[in-house]
Enzyme design. Sequence first.
Site, mmCIF file in Angstrom:
data_model
loop_
_atom_site.group_PDB
_atom_site.id
_atom_site.type_symbol
_atom_site.label_atom_id
_atom_site.label_comp_id
_atom_site.label_asym_id
_atom_site.label_seq_id
_atom_site.Cartn_x
_atom_site.Cartn_y
_atom_site.Cartn_z
ATOM 1 N N GLY A 62 0.782 -1.244 0.000
ATOM 2 C CA GLY A 62 0.000 0.000 0.000
ATOM 3 C C GLY A 62 0.806 1.282 0.000
ATOM 4 C CD GLU A 112 1.272 1.486 6.303
ATOM 5 O OE1 GLU A 112 1.569 1.304 5.103
ATOM 6 O OE2 GLU A 112 0.955 0.571 7.067
ATOM 7 C CG ASP A 113 -1.364 2.121 2.944
ATOM 8 O OD1 ASP A 113 -1.009 1.931 4.122
ATOM 9 O OD2 ASP A 113 -1.931 1.243 2.262
ATOM 10 C CG ASP A 158 -7.793 0.630 10.072
ATOM 11 O OD1 ASP A 158 -8.629 1.536 10.207
ATOM 12 O OD2 ASP A 158 -8.114 -0.567 9.951
ATOM 13 C CE LYS A 187 -9.698 3.947 7.349
ATOM 14 N NZ LYS A 187 -10.390 2.670 7.122
ATOM 15 C CG PHE A 240 -12.386 0.197 3.058
ATOM 16 C CD1 PHE A 240 -11.587 -0.415 4.010
ATOM 17 C CD2 PHE A 240 -12.133 -0.056 1.723
ATOM 18 C CE1 PHE A 240 -10.569 -1.273 3.636
ATOM 19 C CE2 PHE A 240 -11.116 -0.911 1.337
ATOM 20 C CZ PHE A 240 -10.337 -1.512 2.300
ATOM 21 C CB VAL A 241 -10.035 5.534 1.505
ATOM 22 C CG1 VAL A 241 -10.978 6.554 2.103
ATOM 23 C CG2 VAL A 241 -8.897 5.213 2.461
ATOM 24 C CG ASP A 259 -5.887 -3.672 -1.284
ATOM 25 O OD1 ASP A 259 -5.414 -3.128 -0.264
ATOM 26 O OD2 ASP A 259 -6.289 -4.840 -1.304
ATOM 27 N NE ARG A 271 -2.386 -3.380 -3.618
ATOM 28 C CZ ARG A 271 -2.416 -3.435 -2.290
ATOM 29 N NH1 ARG A 271 -2.276 -2.331 -1.593
ATOM 30 N NH2 ARG A 271 -2.599 -4.569 -1.654
HETATM 31 P P1 IMP Z 1 -3.501 -1.555 10.936
HETATM 32 O O1 IMP Z 1 -3.226 -0.106 11.224
HETATM 33 O O2 IMP Z 1 -2.493 -2.508 11.474
HETATM 34 O O3 IMP Z 1 -4.921 -1.915 11.305
HETATM 35 O O4 IMP Z 1 -3.461 -1.832 9.378
HETATM 36 C C1 IMP Z 1 -3.317 -0.817 8.492
HETATM 37 C C2 IMP Z 1 -3.298 -1.404 7.115
HETATM 38 O O5 IMP Z 1 -4.609 -1.850 6.764
HETATM 39 C C3 IMP Z 1 -2.939 -0.342 6.113
HETATM 40 O O6 IMP Z 1 -1.567 -0.338 5.884
HETATM 41 C C4 IMP Z 1 -3.718 -0.756 4.909
HETATM 42 O O7 IMP Z 1 -2.967 -1.666 4.155
HETATM 43 C C5 IMP Z 1 -4.942 -1.436 5.471
HETATM 44 N N1 IMP Z 1 -6.087 -0.486 5.537
HETATM 45 C C6 IMP Z 1 -6.619 0.080 6.629
HETATM 46 N N2 IMP Z 1 -7.644 0.897 6.318
HETATM 47 C C7 IMP Z 1 -7.767 0.848 4.976
HETATM 48 C C8 IMP Z 1 -8.661 1.477 4.028
HETATM 49 O O8 IMP Z 1 -9.548 2.284 4.344
HETATM 50 N N3 IMP Z 1 -8.458 1.165 2.725
HETATM 51 C C9 IMP Z 1 -7.493 0.305 2.308
HETATM 52 N N4 IMP Z 1 -6.652 -0.304 3.149
HETATM 53 C C10 IMP Z 1 -6.787 -0.043 4.472
HETATM 54 MG MG MG Z 2 -0.452 -1.208 4.357
#
Ligand code: IMP
Ligand code: MG
Length: 227
Positions: free
Chosen positions: A96, A151-152, A155, A183, A204-205, A211, A217
């Site tokens: 991502g 990082e993208d 979450d 987020k 969700f984006v 993706d 992507r």
């Molecule tokens: P976390 O912060 O460990 O829950 O995971 C974050 C990862 O989940 C990000 O790097 C993305 O790859 C994926 N992710 C979380 N939210 C989104 C979204 O809204 N769209 C697409 N991928 C997301």
């Molecule tokens: Mg990611």
Amino acid sequence: LLVKNPYMKGSARSLLLKWARSNSEWIWKSALLSYSGMNTPEEYWRLLFAEEKRMNGQIKVRISEEEVNARIAGLAAQISEDFRGEEVVAVGILRGGVYFCTELTKRLTIPVILDFIEASSYGEGTESSGQVKITKDLIEDIEGRNVIVVEDIIDTGRTLSLLLENLRARRPKCLKLCTLLDKPERRVVEVPVDYNGFQIPNEFVVGYGMDYAQRYRNLPYIGVVEA
Ligand code: IMP
Ligand code: MG
């Protein structure tokens, strides 16, 4: 269960198996839906069609290409200023973070080394036993160097906090985190964000590296899939 039925023999059995193979995705979804307690056929169809629509859906622009690029230029200027006279290793998180990482590093005015890492976390069920598995490791040795993780989106923060721990153990000179999106509503594990492009609500984006089932992507903007 149908397939193992002793009364199901010969051509009926092979026909059923053939049908099951060609419709396996549909069958699994139906089984999951019925298992999760949605029992009326109307509900099956409504949910299956909603899923189908999301896969082929219209994308609504949330943050335009121009807005994203302008914000990335701002972040790059800030990072270049903060690390003036130094070199940084930009660590893009696969997959991502790739688009953001390349757009960001393109605009840095300081020396930059580009590297990538891919991680997946497991053991998320129990808070403390969470571990990160590095599925593709860095090429660079980051000890004593300025590292910026790119990082993208952040979450829950689960994977990223474990990944940061892993990188910190390699004793970089400094370890910063730069994310395109944040987020905060969804955060479960605290992660220190040094550079953030945009804060977004719990939605969700897709696009700009992000993706939905590996699709979208490559969109040059940030959008939401309309169901
Ligand atoms: P976390 O912060 O460990 O829950 O995971 C974050 C990862 O989940 C990000 O790097 C993305 O790859 C994926 N992710 C979380 N939210 C989104 C979204 O809204 N769209 C697409 N991928 C997301
Ligand atoms: Mg990611």
